[in-house]
Design a protein around this motif. Sequence first.
Motif, PDB file in Angstrom:
ATOM      1  N   THR A 124     -11.707  31.813  -9.863  1.00 60.01           N
ATOM      2  CA  THR A 124     -11.727  31.679 -11.327  1.00 60.01           C
ATOM      3  C   THR A 124     -10.535  32.412 -11.937  1.00 60.01           C
ATOM      4  O   THR A 124      -9.978  33.326 -11.330  1.00 60.01           O
ATOM      5  N   ASP A 125     -10.146  31.986 -13.126  1.00 64.15           N
ATOM      6  CA  ASP A 125      -9.048  32.665 -13.833  1.00 64.15           C
ATOM      7  C   ASP A 125      -9.194  32.630 -15.339  1.00 64.15           C
ATOM      8  O   ASP A 125      -8.371  33.187 -16.062  1.00 64.15           O
ATOM      9  N   THR A 126     -10.254  31.980 -15.847  1.00 61.84           N
ATOM     10  CA  THR A 126     -10.421  31.785 -17.288  1.00 61.84           C
ATOM     11  C   THR A 126     -11.889  31.992 -17.639  1.00 61.84           C
ATOM     12  O   THR A 126     -12.776  31.745 -16.819  1.00 61.84           O
ATOM     13  N   VAL A 127     -12.133  32.466 -18.889  1.00 61.38           N
ATOM     14  CA  VAL A 127     -13.502  32.716 -19.331  1.00 61.38           C
ATOM     15  C   VAL A 127     -13.714  32.051 -20.681  1.00 61.38           C
ATOM     16  O   VAL A 127     -12.842  32.124 -21.561  1.00 61.38           O
ATOM     17  N   VAL A 128     -14.869  31.399 -20.836  1.00 61.12           N
ATOM     18  CA  VAL A 128     -15.252  30.843 -22.127  1.00 61.12           C
ATOM     19  C   VAL A 128     -16.341  31.723 -22.728  1.00 61.12           C
ATOM     20  O   VAL A 128     -17.222  32.223 -22.016  1.00 61.12           O
ATOM     21  N   LEU A 129     -16.254  31.955 -24.014  1.00 62.77           N
ATOM     22  CA  LEU A 129     -17.213  32.800 -24.733  1.00 62.77           C
ATOM     23  C   LEU A 129     -18.607  32.199 -24.648  1.00 62.77           C
ATOM     24  O   LEU A 129     -18.793  30.989 -24.813  1.00 62.77           O
ATOM     25  N   GLN A 130     -19.604  33.079 -24.412  1.00 62.90           N
ATOM     26  CA  GLN A 130     -20.951  32.562 -24.235  1.00 62.90           C
ATOM     27  C   GLN A 130     -21.462  31.861 -25.495  1.00 62.90           C
ATOM     28  O   GLN A 130     -22.232  30.891 -25.403  1.00 62.90           O
ATOM     29  N   GLU A 131     -21.016  32.305 -26.673  1.00 66.13           N
ATOM     30  CA  GLU A 131     -21.449  31.640 -27.909  1.00 66.13           C
ATOM     31  C   GLU A 131     -20.880  30.230 -28.030  1.00 66.13           C
ATOM     32  O   GLU A 131     -21.386  29.424 -28.826  1.00 66.13           O
ATOM     33  N   ASP A 132     -19.827  29.935 -27.262  1.00 64.17           N
ATOM     34  CA  ASP A 132     -19.221  28.603 -27.311  1.00 64.17           C
ATOM     35  C   ASP A 132     -19.728  27.707 -26.202  1.00 64.17           C
ATOM     36  O   ASP A 132     -19.205  26.593 -26.004  1.00 64.17           O
TER      37      ASP A 132
END
Length: 419
Positions: A124-132
Motif C-alpha cells: 500500500t502507499d495511499t490512504v483514503v479518509l474513513q469519512e469518505d
Amino acid sequence: MSARLRDDCFALPPGVDWTPVDDALARLREGLTSVTGVESAPLAKASGRVLAEDVRAMRDNPPAANSAIDGYAFAWEALGQNVEDEANLPLQTGRAAAGHPFKGTVPSGHALRILTGAELPKGTDTVVLQEDARVGAGRVRFQPPRKGGANSRGRGEDARAGEVVLSAGRRIAPEDLARLASVGVGEVPLRKPLRVAVLSTGDELIPAGEPPVPGSIYDSNRPMLSALIAQFGHDAVDLGAQQDRAGTIRAALDQGAEDADAILTTGGASAGDEDHISRLLRNEGTVTTWRIAVKPGRPLALGFWNGVPVFGLPGNPVAAFVCALMFARPALAVMAGQAWPEPLGVTVPAAFSKAKKPGRREYLRARLTPDGRAEVFHSEGSGLIGGLSWSDGLVELPDGALDVKPGTPVRYLPYAALR
C-alpha cells in the motif's frame, strides 16, 4: 578550564571619539569568542542550554511510511486508469494501528483498515479518509484521492539518519527537545553555562526592603540585571552592592573574576571622584571607554580584571537596561557559545510625534496599541523606571534626523525578542 579572550579585544582604532551603535556592535562581534567548556547532558536537562556541536539524527523520522489519518490503505497503481471512478475494493482482514503493524502484504487491488500513525502495510502507499469511505459486504467503496501517496507520511520525510537536525550554537528551546527525541537523540553536547557576575557600586545604595536612611536609594540595577542574565540563559553570580571604597570594590572584582566568566557593573565607570570601577580598571586592569552615540546610555566601559571581561554599564537603571539588551546580551551570547543574536524587530506605524535630532541612535520605551501602533512613554527621562514596566518593547530611531508623526513607520523591538 574556561577559555580566555584577548585582553585587547575591546580596543578601538586610534582617533575614535563617538562610536555609532552599528560600529560598536560590529566591534564586539569581531572581538568576542566562546569562553565556555563542553559537557554532555541528557535531553531532559538540555532546555535553555547551548549546543556545543552539530547534532545528527540517529535514525529516519518517520522511521517508516505511515498514515496521517484513520482510513483505508491501498495501492494507488492498482486503480489503473479508473481514478475518476468510484473505487470498489475487497477489504483485507485485519488492520494496522500505531505500534501494531500489519503482518503480511496487502494484495494488489485490496484495501486494509488503518489508524493514524500506523505504518503503511506492504503493498500500500495511499490512504483514503474513513469519512469518505463506505464499508459493507467485505468491501470498501470510495472516491479515490487525486494523487498517489495521499494522506501518508513518507519515511524520513522529517529527517534522515545522519542529517544535521540542530546546529552548534543554538540555544535549545522546548520544541527542539521534540526534534531531538524524534530522531533518537538522548544525550547532547552542551556548552557549560556562562557565569556572569553582577556588581552595583555606590554609597547611596541599600537593598530593597530595608528601612530607608537619609540620602539612600534602593539598588534597582542588580535585581534587574540578575534576572535578565537568567533570561539570557546564563548563571548569575551576585557580587552585591558595594560602597565607593577602592579596596571593597577591588575585593568584589577579585571575587567576580574567580567565580564568573564575565562581570557586569553599574555605577563608578566615569571619571568622577568616586568612580572607582574605571580607576581600578585603568590602573590595575585594562579599560576602554566607548562613547557610544546612543540614547539612553553613551558611556560603556569595557575592560578586563584578572583576565575576565568587565562590562561597565551606565548607573542609570533605564540606560543600564537598554545597554544590557543592546550590547551585553549579544556579547554574552557569543561568549556562551551562541551565534551572534540579531535583534528581531517589526515595522509598525507610530502613535506619537517626535522631532529627532541627528547624531545618536535612540531607544524609546514603547508598547503596541490594540490596533498595532507603537505608543511611547510620556517622558524620555531615563530616571523614570516606571516606563520600563509600562512598556513591552523599544522603538528604535535611526542615527540621523527624523520627523516622526502619527502613522510614520518605525522599528519596534519587543522585549520578548531581546531575551
